[in-house]
Design an enzyme around this catalytic site. Structure first.
Site, PDB file in Angstrom:
ATOM      1  N   ARG A  11      69.901  60.136  47.532  1.00  0.00           N
ATOM      2  CA  ARG A  11      69.326  60.645  46.272  1.00  0.00           C
ATOM      3  C   ARG A  11      70.157  61.806  45.717  1.00  0.00           C
ATOM      4  NH1 ARG A  11      62.897  59.637  47.542  1.00  0.00           N
ATOM      5  NH2 ARG A  11      62.872  57.700  46.359  1.00  0.00           N
ATOM      6  N   GLY A  34      57.961  53.154  43.700  1.00  0.00           N
ATOM      7  CA  GLY A  34      56.858  52.856  42.785  1.00  0.00           C
ATOM      8  C   GLY A  34      57.324  52.563  41.367  1.00  0.00           C
ATOM      9  N   LYS A  70      52.297  41.683  51.663  1.00  0.00           N
ATOM     10  CA  LYS A  70      51.002  41.219  51.154  1.00  0.00           C
ATOM     11  C   LYS A  70      50.998  40.894  49.673  1.00  0.00           C
ATOM     12  CE  LYS A  70      48.043  43.632  54.394  1.00  0.00           C
ATOM     13  NZ  LYS A  70      46.997  44.640  54.507  1.00  0.00           N
ATOM     14  N   GLY A  75      60.218  49.538  47.639  1.00  0.00           N
ATOM     15  CA  GLY A  75      59.742  49.477  49.029  1.00  0.00           C
ATOM     16  C   GLY A  75      60.873  49.318  50.028  1.00  0.00           C
TER      17      GLY A  75
HETATM   18  P1  AMP Z   1      56.694  45.222  51.367  1.00  0.00           P
HETATM   19  O1  AMP Z   1      56.663  46.696  51.591  1.00  0.00           O
HETATM   20  O2  AMP Z   1      55.459  44.648  50.788  1.00  0.00           O
HETATM   21  O3  AMP Z   1      57.955  44.771  50.658  1.00  0.00           O
HETATM   22  O4  AMP Z   1      56.720  44.554  52.817  1.00  0.00           O
HETATM   23  C1  AMP Z   1      57.789  44.704  53.681  1.00  0.00           C
HETATM   24  C2  AMP Z   1      57.322  44.370  55.069  1.00  0.00           C
HETATM   25  O5  AMP Z   1      56.862  43.031  55.119  1.00  0.00           O
HETATM   26  C3  AMP Z   1      58.418  44.487  56.104  1.00  0.00           C
HETATM   27  O6  AMP Z   1      58.092  45.543  56.962  1.00  0.00           O
HETATM   28  C4  AMP Z   1      58.386  43.148  56.814  1.00  0.00           C
HETATM   29  O7  AMP Z   1      58.457  43.279  58.225  1.00  0.00           O
HETATM   30  C5  AMP Z   1      57.036  42.586  56.443  1.00  0.00           C
HETATM   31  N1  AMP Z   1      57.010  41.123  56.506  1.00  0.00           N
HETATM   32  C6  AMP Z   1      57.749  40.259  55.795  1.00  0.00           C
HETATM   33  N2  AMP Z   1      57.488  38.996  56.150  1.00  0.00           N
HETATM   34  C7  AMP Z   1      56.546  39.042  57.117  1.00  0.00           C
HETATM   35  C8  AMP Z   1      55.844  38.059  57.865  1.00  0.00           C
HETATM   36  N3  AMP Z   1      56.081  36.759  57.698  1.00  0.00           N
HETATM   37  N4  AMP Z   1      54.936  38.473  58.773  1.00  0.00           N
HETATM   38  C9  AMP Z   1      54.715  39.810  58.937  1.00  0.00           C
HETATM   39  N5  AMP Z   1      55.331  40.780  58.263  1.00  0.00           N
HETATM   40  C10 AMP Z   1      56.241  40.402  57.352  1.00  0.00           C
END
Ligand code: AMP
Length: 397
Positions: free
Chosen positions: A37, A377, A197, A354
């Site tokens: 940054r 964000g 999610k 993220g």
């Molecule tokens: P996000 O912050 O929503 O982009 O999520 C990122 C996280 O999703 C990472 O820490 C990954 O380990 C997790 N992730 C991605 N695919 C899977 C999966 N199939 N099962 C569990 N965790 C997952």
């Protein structure tokens, strides 16, 4: 011509220039552990200083509830001065007489860093009195903190209404990259959305299906879509209660002419750890006690094939649990294919939000994409199609 006021429009020589930057850097044992940054705001600081402006840096640090040493920006001064190769004068407040005195004492071209704006509640409240108190020590306002632009705070938005306001060079680069990604993209456009999610990315998916030609869904979120299509995903991370929402998104996509691509095969395991025993199976071959932890080789091949036919890519979220090898395979393979097409001048690829930056770093391609946004964000809200207050305030009339 830019849709925003930039440093090209500003006459900074001899002026007191309040520059909002993102210095919210990670610390370990009192030292800055990642200077990304800091590095990103150097061009703007140098340009204003070299043109003879007094650079007065404003930034927040952490989430303080008032004044506290742990969140003082003083600890960032050595790393900032080192990266800049120039002295940085620290002032222990961001408003008031001490700031006025330090600014008066500074010579044109000097750099000052003011204390954490969030030590005052007025920053996050965008309190007009606080805005005026900061503005009293500046003639111009430059915002170089895209990552904070989704917040309408005094230092990110309020100041732009009381002083002539401009985008800094890093903000400008980010806005130009994002514009090439979704606002004004070369078509066809693909979006990849992965990560954990669906529930955290509903608005994002809703916006993307209206704007892109192919939406590739990966990661844990793909499991929710697969389950909604009637696939048994065993013990996989899956939001079964969002099956209806997933079907709605599929319908919206169909109506908008956006194709949704889900994995057709997967790496599955019984334990959530690095290097467990695992199998490669078609997505309808998952046993009741198994978890999908990455997309499989056929899915990767399909995404890479489709990538060869698009001109623009916007990417947020990994394909699998990429922190646990071998479940980084799909993310790394697709990232490398993306980098290759960008290098060949065939693809504009913008990624961010993220864990995406660490996933791109892990794949070794962070410097090879068209743009990797370190904003969390703000990048996601942009992908959601929301106007960012700190950006809107810089738009040309
Ligand atoms: P996000 O912050 O929503 O982009 O999520 C990122 C996280 O999703 C990472 O820490 C990954 O380990 C997790 N992730 C991605 N695919 C899977 C999966 N199939 N099962 C569990 N965790 C997952």
């Amino acid at each position: 011509m830019s849709a925003f006021r930039t440093l090209d429009d500003a006459d900074v020589a001899g002026k007191r220039v309040l520059v909002r930057v993102d210095l919210n850097v990670p610390m370990e044992d009192g030292q800055v552990s990642d200077t990304t940054r800091i590095d990103r705001v150097l061009p703007t600081i140098r340009e204003i200083a070299d043109k003879g402006g007094k650079v007065i840096l404003l930034a927040h640090f952490g989430r303080p509830k008032g004044r506290d040493d742990k969140n003082s920006l003083k600890q960032v001064v050595p790393a900032l001065a080192h990266a800049l190769g120039r002295p940085v004068t620290f002032v222990e407040d961001c408003i008031g007489d001490d700031v006025a005195k330090a600014v008066t004492a500074a010579k044109n071209g000097d750099v000052l860093l003011l204390e954490n704006t969030r030590f005052h509640a007025g920053d996050e409240k965008n309190d007009p009195d606080f805005v005026r108190a900061i503005a009293a020590n500046g003639d111009l306002y430059v915002n170089d903190a895209f990552s904070a632009a989704h917040r309408a705070h005094a230092s990110t938005e309020g100041l732009a209404h009381v002083l002539p306001a401009y985008a800094g060079r890093t903000m400008q680069a980010e806005l130009e990259a994002l514009s090439a990604g979704l606002d004004n993209p070369a078509r066809p456009v693909m979006a990849i959305v992965g990560g954990a999610k669906v529930s955290t990315k509903l608005d994002l998916l809703g916006n993307l299906v209206k704007k892109v030609d192919i939406l590739v869904i990966g990661g844990g979120m793909a499991n929710t879509f697969l389950a909604a299509r009637g696939v048994n995903v065993g013990k996989s991370l899956c939001e079964h209660d969002l099956a209806g929402t997933a079907r709605e998104i599929e319908e919206k996509a169909k109506a908008a002419g956006c194709e949704i691509l889900l994995p057709v095969d997967a790496l599955v395991a019984r334990e959530f750890k690095a290097h467990p025993g695992y199998r490669v199976v078609p997505v309808d071959g998952v046993e009741a006690d198994e978890m999908i932890l990455d997309a499989g080789p056929l899915s990767i091949a399909e995404v890479v094939l489709r990538l060869g036919k698009v001109k623009t890519l916007v990417w947020n979220g990994p394909f699998g649990a990429f922190e646990l090898p071998p479940f980084d395979t799909a993310t790394v393979a697709v990232a490398k294919a993306v980098a290759k097409r960008v290098a060949a001048g065939e693809l504009v690829a913008v990624a961010g939000g993220g864990d995406t930056v660490s996933a791109m770093n892990h794949a070794g391609v962070a410097d090879e994409l068209t743009y990797v946004s370190t904003a969390g964000g703000a990048f996601l809200e942009w992908m959601e199609g929301k106007p960012l207050p700190g950006v809107e305030a810089l738009r040309k009339a």
